[in-house]
Design an enzyme around this catalytic site. Structure first.
Site, PDB file in Angstrom:
ATOM      1  N   GLY A  85      67.664  99.496  18.143  1.00  0.00           N
ATOM      2  CA  GLY A  85      68.747  99.870  19.068  1.00  0.00           C
ATOM      3  C   GLY A  85      69.125 101.334  19.090  1.00  0.00           C
ATOM      4  O   GLY A  85      68.990 102.011  20.110  1.00  0.00           O
TER       5      GLY A  85
ATOM      6  N   GLY B  51      66.298  93.432  16.331  1.00  0.00           N
ATOM      7  CA  GLY B  51      65.977  92.668  15.121  1.00  0.00           C
ATOM      8  C   GLY B  51      64.499  92.361  14.988  1.00  0.00           C
ATOM      9  O   GLY B  51      63.928  92.465  13.892  1.00  0.00           O
TER      10      GLY B  51
ATOM     11  N   LYS C 280      72.282 103.379   6.476  1.00  0.00           N
ATOM     12  CA  LYS C 280      72.271 102.833   5.109  1.00  0.00           C
ATOM     13  C   LYS C 280      70.900 102.375   4.635  1.00  0.00           C
ATOM     14  O   LYS C 280      70.127 101.806   5.401  1.00  0.00           O
ATOM     15  CB  LYS C 280      73.222 101.639   5.048  1.00  0.00           C
ATOM     16  CG  LYS C 280      74.669 102.048   5.183  1.00  0.00           C
ATOM     17  CD  LYS C 280      75.559 100.841   5.074  1.00  0.00           C
ATOM     18  CE  LYS C 280      77.015 101.259   4.970  1.00  0.00           C
ATOM     19  NZ  LYS C 280      77.903 100.102   4.933  1.00  0.00           N
TER      20      LYS C 280
ATOM     21  N   ARG D 116      65.871  95.617  30.749  1.00  0.00           N
ATOM     22  CA  ARG D 116      65.187  94.409  30.262  1.00  0.00           C
ATOM     23  C   ARG D 116      64.639  93.587  31.430  1.00  0.00           C
ATOM     24  O   ARG D 116      63.586  92.964  31.313  1.00  0.00           O
ATOM     25  CB  ARG D 116      66.137  93.563  29.412  1.00  0.00           C
ATOM     26  CG  ARG D 116      66.307  94.195  28.036  1.00  0.00           C
ATOM     27  CD  ARG D 116      67.040  93.303  27.067  1.00  0.00           C
ATOM     28  NE  ARG D 116      66.694  93.689  25.703  1.00  0.00           N
ATOM     29  CZ  ARG D 116      67.490  93.513  24.657  1.00  0.00           C
ATOM     30  NH1 ARG D 116      68.679  92.946  24.800  1.00  0.00           N
ATOM     31  NH2 ARG D 116      67.093  93.876  23.459  1.00  0.00           N
TER      32      ARG D 116
HETATM   33  P1  AMP Z   1      71.043 102.413  11.879  1.00  0.00           P
HETATM   34  O1  AMP Z   1      71.723 101.444  12.785  1.00  0.00           O
HETATM   35  O2  AMP Z   1      70.928 101.978  10.472  1.00  0.00           O
HETATM   36  O3  AMP Z   1      69.731 102.904  12.460  1.00  0.00           O
HETATM   37  O4  AMP Z   1      72.018 103.673  11.778  1.00  0.00           O
HETATM   38  C1  AMP Z   1      72.284 104.486  12.862  1.00  0.00           C
HETATM   39  C2  AMP Z   1      73.532 105.249  12.587  1.00  0.00           C
HETATM   40  O5  AMP Z   1      73.355 106.077  11.450  1.00  0.00           O
HETATM   41  C3  AMP Z   1      73.951 106.159  13.702  1.00  0.00           C
HETATM   42  O6  AMP Z   1      75.157 105.693  14.223  1.00  0.00           O
HETATM   43  C4  AMP Z   1      74.115 107.514  13.030  1.00  0.00           C
HETATM   44  O7  AMP Z   1      75.264 108.198  13.459  1.00  0.00           O
HETATM   45  C5  AMP Z   1      74.233 107.158  11.580  1.00  0.00           C
HETATM   46  N1  AMP Z   1      73.857 108.271  10.720  1.00  0.00           N
HETATM   47  C6  AMP Z   1      72.713 108.945  10.699  1.00  0.00           C
HETATM   48  N2  AMP Z   1      72.752 109.944   9.794  1.00  0.00           N
HETATM   49  C7  AMP Z   1      73.984 109.913   9.219  1.00  0.00           C
HETATM   50  C8  AMP Z   1      74.627 110.669   8.196  1.00  0.00           C
HETATM   51  N3  AMP Z   1      73.999 111.704   7.619  1.00  0.00           N
HETATM   52  N4  AMP Z   1      75.888 110.341   7.852  1.00  0.00           N
HETATM   53  C9  AMP Z   1      76.497 109.306   8.460  1.00  0.00           C
HETATM   54  N5  AMP Z   1      75.938 108.538   9.424  1.00  0.00           N
HETATM   55  C10 AMP Z   1      74.697 108.838   9.798  1.00  0.00           C
END
Ligand code: AMP
Length: 397
Positions: free
Chosen positions: A355, A378, A198, A38
């Site tokens: 991130g 964010g 999610k 950064r």
């Molecule tokens: P996000 O912060 O929403 O972008 O989520 C990232 C996280 O999603 C990472 O830590 C991944 O390990 C997790 N992730 C991706 N695919 C899967 C999956 N099929 N099952 C569980 N976790 C997952």
């Protein structure tokens, strides 16, 4: 997009006191900066203003202090910045009041001063006009170079833009140019890849993207919710079953907007959430009841890569599998490498951010080959959601 907001090209900074809002929120361990990315990003703006004879006065927050807290002092960050920009960076332990005024008055043309953490004052996050006025006394103009904080309407990220002539710094300018080319005025066709854990954290983002892109790849844990909504049995996979109606609504909206939704056609399944645990690829009609989908399967990788081939612009947020654990990084790494190769071959403009996405692309070893990688978390997501960012709005002509 450059023409729509003011930049350092629109102002003569010589002799002026330039309040520069930067992102100094670097990772620290035992008082030492562990990753200077950064700081490297903001170096061009600081150096340019200093070289042109402006008095550089840095404003930034650090952490989430409730009032003054020495562990969130910017002093060690200012020291680290000295090494990155190879010029002395003075420091004063407040961002308003007598000490700050004295330090600013002592500046000569080209000098650089870092003020203490703006969040030591509650007026920062409240965007309190009295606090904004105190900050504004210290400068003649305001330069915002902190895209990563632009989704917050705080005193130093937005309020000052109403009190002083406001300009985008070079890092902000580069970010806005890159993001503008990705979604606002992109070369079509545009594809988005959205992954991550999610759906619940990315509903607004998906709803916005389906109206803007030609194809949307959904991967990661969130794809399971979409598959479940379509009647696929996803076993013990991460799945937000209560969001099935939301997933179906997004699919309908995509159809109405002419956006192709690309979901996994096969999946890599394991029986434990652990690295190197035994795993196999299954068709969607054969996911074992006790299994967990941890990555997209080989046929899905082919499908994603073909979709990338069809696109002229790619926007990517979120890994398509649990990439922190081998071998469940395979889909993410394959897609990232393919996008990087297409970018190098000048067939694709590729923009990624958020991130985990930056970590995933670093893991794939291709971060330098993308057209642009945003380190903002964010703010990048809110931009993908199509929301106006207060710290950017205030820079518009
Ligand atoms: P996000 O912060 O929403 O972008 O989520 C990232 C996280 O999603 C990472 O830590 C991944 O390990 C997790 N992730 C991706 N695919 C899967 C999956 N099929 N099952 C569980 N976790 C997952």
């Amino acid at each position: 997009m450059t023409n729509s907001f003011r930049t350092l090209d629109d102002v003569d900074v010589k002799g002026k006191r330039v309040l520069v809002r930067v992102d100094l929120n670097v990772p620290m361990d035992s008082g030492k900066v562990t990753d200077a990315t950064r700081l490297e990003r903001i170096a061009p703006t600081i150096t340019e203003i200093s070289d042109k004879g402006g008095k550089v006065i840095l404003l930034a927050h650090f952490g989430r202090p409730k009032g003054r807290d020495v562990k969130d002092s910017l002093k060690p960050v200012a020291e680290a910045l000295t090494h990155v920009i190879k010029k002395p960076v003075a420091f004063v332990d407040d961002c308003i009041g007598e000490a700050a005024t004295k330090a600013v008055t002592a500046l000569k043309d080209g000098d650089i001063l870092c003020l203490e953490n703006t969040r030591f004052h509650p007026g920062e996050e409240k965007n309190d006009p009295a606090f904004v006025a105190e900050l504004a006394k210290l400068g003649d103009i305001w330069v915002n170079d902190a895209f990563s904080a632009a989704h917050r309407a705080h005193a130093s990220t937005e309020g000052l833009g109403h009190k002083l002539p406001a300009y985008a710094g070079r890092t902000m300018q580069a970010e806005l140019d890159a993001l503008g080319k990705a979604l606002d005025a992109p070369t079509k066709p545009v594809i988005a890849i959205v992954g991550g854990a999610k759906v619940s954290s990315k509903i607004d983002l998906l709803e916005n993207l389906v109206t803007k892109v030609d194809a949307l790849v959904i991967g990661g844990g969130m794809a399971n919710t979409f598959l479940h909504a379509q009647g696929v049995k996803v076993g013990k996979s991460l799945c937000e079953k209560d969001l099935a109606p939301t997933a179906l609504r997004i699919i309908d909206k995509a159809e109405a907007s002419g956006c192709a939704i690309i979901l996994p056609v096969d999946a890599v399944v394991a029986f434990h959430f652990a690295a190197n645990t035994p795993s196999h690829a299954y068709g969607l009609d054969a996911i074992p009841d006790e299994g967990m989908i941890l990555d997209v399967g080989p046929q899905s990788i082919e499908r994603i890569n073909a979709a990338i081939d069809d696109a002229a612009t790619l926007v990517w947020n979120g890994p398509v599998g649990a990439f922190e654990m081998t071998p469940f990084d395979r889909g993410t790494v394959a897609g990232a490498k393919h996008a990087a190769a297409r970018t190098k071959a000048k067939k694709l403009i590729s923009v990624a951010g958020g991130g985990d996405t930056v970590a995933a692309l670093n893991h794939a070893g291709v971060a330098d080959d993308f057209s642009y990688i945003s380190t903002a978390g964010g703010a990048f997501l809110e931009w993908m959601e199509g929301k106006p960012l207060p710290g950017v709005e205030v820079l518009k002509k």
